[in-house]
Write a protein that holds these residues in place. Structure first.
Motif: not given
Length: 450
Positions: A259-261, A278-281, A296-297, A299, A313
């Motif tokens: 779930g990481a970008t 998850q949703d880590v960029t 999570d989340e 950047e 987070s």
């Protein structure tokens, strides 16, 4: 049936030109031997590591598993035989593996062990002949090169392994190559190892010779195929770099599947234990050292370096930020460009956005750290901590001389050198008074021609 592993780790890595034992060279931030040991611990009941003389760091790295010393390096067969005093009476199978194969996977090792036990036979006829006496790992490399070839009989069992130098043109055309990893009952394995001779150009005892001895005993030998990438080894720095590339590809794929970008995956370097929510960029050219956990989340922007830290987070890190060991960045906190944190705790919503060093410091929730701020944490003998309260504002170009505390909601004027505690809700100004001299500017003055 119990199973044991013998890991051959006595190699010096002569071509690496290093004082470090080959097995201790790191891949993704961890010695390659520890990658293999961690995988083996999920399969084997006992693990014995064969080391060379004078390798205390290696023995410590594999503890609490048993080690034996190969005092003379007389080949892989000789090395495996060093484990005999510990395993000769072992009532089960023993697999022999190589410390410089850190990419070998858990499913592959399990397939090898299961195949020796008789599972996964390819035909009813093979199954009727009973469990094989030995199973070995084989591969089909894109370029077989000088690998030993696995010659099979009509039934698909291994008839022999022929080294490239001794192979005929027809045998060199075989695509199935020996990877060197074997599994056999303990008593048989060590009996065959005792019978291996050294009548060869190098005068060494080769582990692969036990295949011929098993066949001569009338025991079936079968090959379990695995991917070439899993079985790659390292005898040089260049080959070590290839192992690193293979491990990084695996870690990146796992991170994205989780779930990481990764904006530019090929430029991101992960450690073996990097944990990403998850949703880590993650932007380009980000490097993770060991011990990093990212919730999570988050950047993480380009060219940042993180090691031994936790990021909560919603935080934003970078670009060009450095988080050193002992750092924790709280929920929604910001760490900006050219900011370095060491043993620092930033509470929720705290911000340090520009050109700042915060070492041995606690920063309260919502505090704002101005550009150019430094904590002077070292007096030449000892480290000291700085405490910055919740909602405090530290003006640009401030030096906080630890040990010191800036209270909640306190304001420190830009350019200050703070050496005493600042109470809650106070304003601190610690700088020389400005002197202004009218008429002393450039007016009426001539500049040098140069």
């Amino acid at each position: 049936m119990p199973v044991a592993a013998v890991i051959l780790a006595a190699g010096l890595g002569t071509r690496m030109r290093s004082a470090l034992p080959k097995a201790m060279h790191p891949v993704a931030g961890r010695p390659m031997i520890n990658h293999l040991v961690a995988t083996c611990e999920q399969v084997f009941d006992r693990i014995v590591v064969v080391v060379g003389p004078g390798m205390p760091a290696l023995e410590k790295a594999v503890a609490p598993h048993a080690t034996v010393v190969q005092a003379e390096r007389l080949g892989t067969g000789h090395a495996a035989r060093m484990a005999a005093p510990l395993l000769r009476d072992f009532d089960g199978d023993v697999a022999v593996l190589y410390a410089d194969n850190p990419l070998i996977t858990l499913p592959t090792i399990r397939r090898l062990v299961a195949r020796r036990a008789g599972a996964g036979e390819g035909s009813e006829a093979a199954a009727r002949r009973g469990a094989p006496g030995m199973a070995l790992l084989a591969m089909r490399p894109a370029d077989p090169g000088r690998y030993g070839r696995v010659v099979q009989d009509e039934a698909g069992d291994v008839a022999r392994i022929v080294e490239w130098a001794d192979a005929s043109e027809a045998e060199r055309a075989i695509g199935l190559c020996n990877a060197g990893v074997v599994c056999a009952p303990a008593q048989d394995l060590f009996r065959w190892l005792d019978a291996v001779g050294n009548d060869n150009a190098k005068g060494e005892y080769y582990l692969t010779d036990i295949v011929g001895l098993a066949v001569a005993d009338g025991r079936r030998v079968v090959a379990e195929e695995a991917e070439e990438a899993e079985l790659a080894g390292a005898n040089s720095r260049a080959e070590l770099a290839l192992l690193e590339a293979g491990m990084q590809a695996r870690l990146r794929a796992a991170a994205m599947a989780g779930g990481a970008t990764l904006v530019a995956p090929e430029t991101v370097f992960l450690s073996w234990d990097t944990r990403l929510g998850q949703d880590v960029t993650i932007g380009p050219n980000v490097v993770f050292g060991p011990g990093v956990a990212v919730e999570d989340e988050v950047e993480i922007r380009a060219f940042s370096h993180l090691e031994g830290c936790t990021v909560r987070s919603g935080a934003i890190i970078g670009p060009f930020a450095r988080l050193r060991p002992g750092t924790e960045v709280g929920r929604g906190a910001h760490v900006g460009n050219f900011v370095e944190l060491k043993a620092a705790t930033l509470a929720e919503g705290a911000k340090a956005n520009h050109l700042t060093y915060l070492g041995d410091v606690t920063v309260g929730a919502g505090a704002n750290i101005g550009a150019g701020t430094i904590t002077c944490n070292y007096d030449g003998l000892h480290k000291h901590r700085t405490e910055i309260g919740a909602g405090a504002f530290i003006g640009s170009d401030t030096a906080l001389v630890a040990p010191v505390r800036v209270g909640d909601r306190a304001l420190v004027a830009a350019g200050s050198v703070i050496t005493e505690d600042v109470p809650d809700d106070a304003l601190a100004v610690a700088r020389g008074r400005q002197a202004t001299k009218p008429g002393r500017g450039f007016k009426g003055k001539k500049k040098d021609a140069s």
